[in-house]
Design a protein around this motif. Structure first.
Motif, PDB file in Angstrom:
ATOM      1  N   ALA A 234       0.970  14.934   3.041  1.00 50.48           N
ATOM      2  CA  ALA A 234       1.965  14.412   2.101  1.00 50.48           C
ATOM      3  C   ALA A 234       1.833  12.896   1.968  1.00 50.48           C
ATOM      4  O   ALA A 234       1.877  12.365   0.852  1.00 50.48           O
ATOM      5  N   LEU A 235       1.663  12.220   3.082  1.00 49.58           N
ATOM      6  CA  LEU A 235       1.491  10.764   3.040  1.00 49.58           C
ATOM      7  C   LEU A 235       0.218  10.386   2.302  1.00 49.58           C
ATOM      8  O   LEU A 235       0.192   9.417   1.544  1.00 49.58           O
ATOM      9  N   ASN A 236      -0.831  11.156   2.515  1.00 42.87           N
ATOM     10  CA  ASN A 236      -2.095  10.889   1.833  1.00 42.87           C
ATOM     11  C   ASN A 236      -1.928  11.035   0.323  1.00 42.87           C
ATOM     12  O   ASN A 236      -2.428  10.217  -0.449  1.00 42.87           O
ATOM     13  N   GLY A 237      -1.210  12.073  -0.107  1.00 39.87           N
ATOM     14  CA  GLY A 237      -0.951  12.260  -1.527  1.00 39.87           C
ATOM     15  C   GLY A 237      -0.133  11.118  -2.115  1.00 39.87           C
ATOM     16  O   GLY A 237      -0.430  10.614  -3.203  1.00 39.87           O
TER      17      GLY A 237
ATOM     18  N   LEU B 113      -1.717   4.094  -5.078  1.00 41.89           N
ATOM     19  CA  LEU B 113      -2.930   3.371  -5.457  1.00 41.89           C
ATOM     20  C   LEU B 113      -3.195   3.488  -6.953  1.00 41.89           C
ATOM     21  O   LEU B 113      -3.578   2.510  -7.600  1.00 41.89           O
ATOM     22  N   GLU B 114      -3.004   4.677  -7.504  1.00 44.17           N
ATOM     23  CA  GLU B 114      -3.214   4.865  -8.937  1.00 44.17           C
ATOM     24  C   GLU B 114      -2.189   4.064  -9.741  1.00 44.17           C
ATOM     25  O   GLU B 114      -2.533   3.420 -10.738  1.00 44.17           O
ATOM     26  N   SER B 115      -0.944   4.073  -9.293  1.00 40.67           N
ATOM     27  CA  SER B 115       0.097   3.294  -9.964  1.00 40.67           C
ATOM     28  C   SER B 115      -0.219   1.801  -9.898  1.00 40.67           C
ATOM     29  O   SER B 115      -0.062   1.079 -10.883  1.00 40.67           O
TER      30      SER B 115
ATOM     31  N   ARG C  11      -2.105  -3.170 -12.480  1.00 37.58           N
ATOM     32  CA  ARG C  11      -3.062  -4.279 -12.566  1.00 37.58           C
ATOM     33  C   ARG C  11      -3.735  -4.314 -13.925  1.00 37.58           C
ATOM     34  O   ARG C  11      -3.906  -5.383 -14.515  1.00 37.58           O
ATOM     35  N   LEU C  12      -4.128  -3.140 -14.417  1.00 35.97           N
ATOM     36  CA  LEU C  12      -4.758  -3.084 -15.736  1.00 35.97           C
ATOM     37  C   LEU C  12      -3.793  -3.563 -16.823  1.00 35.97           C
ATOM     38  O   LEU C  12      -4.187  -4.323 -17.713  1.00 35.97           O
TER      39      LEU C  12
END
Length: 103
Positions: free
Chosen positions: A51-54, A60-62, A67-68
């Motif tokens: 769950a933490l990994n997800g 990270l994606e957010s 950043r973009l």
């Protein structure tokens, strides 16, 4: 005669080594119970880790998207979302075009 571990001065007949440990059914049941508990704790830990990994991947994606977006604002170029909105607007007929088609 050498001992069970290859020690030349100790023999198993000296009575120092006693391999007559006998476990009853209660001891085996208790050990099995403890192993089941450990297995359950490890399964729970693995689920929490997954769950933490997800959540980390989502974060990270957010962060990458933020950043973009920030970089696009700094350079003045439209973001991917804005590009997508512009594409949708251009594919839809405008009100003026619809009005002309209805007449």
């Amino acid at each position: 005669m050498s001992g069970p571990n290859g020690d030349p001065d100790i023999s198993s007949e000296d009575g120092i080594i006693n391999d007559d440990d006998e476990f009853g059914d209660e001891e085996y049941a208790s050990i099995n119970n403890m192993l089941d508990q450990i297995n359950s704790y490890l399964d729970d830990l693995e689920e929490r880790n997954d769950a933490l990994n997800g959540k980390l991947h989502e974060l990270l994606e957010s962060n990458r998207q933020a950043r973009l977006d920030f970089r696009a604002q700094l350079t003045g170029s439209p973001t991917q979302d804005e590009n997508h909105a512009v594409e949708q607007e251009s594919s839809l007929p405008s009100d003026q075009n619809q009005h002309e088609e209805n007449q």
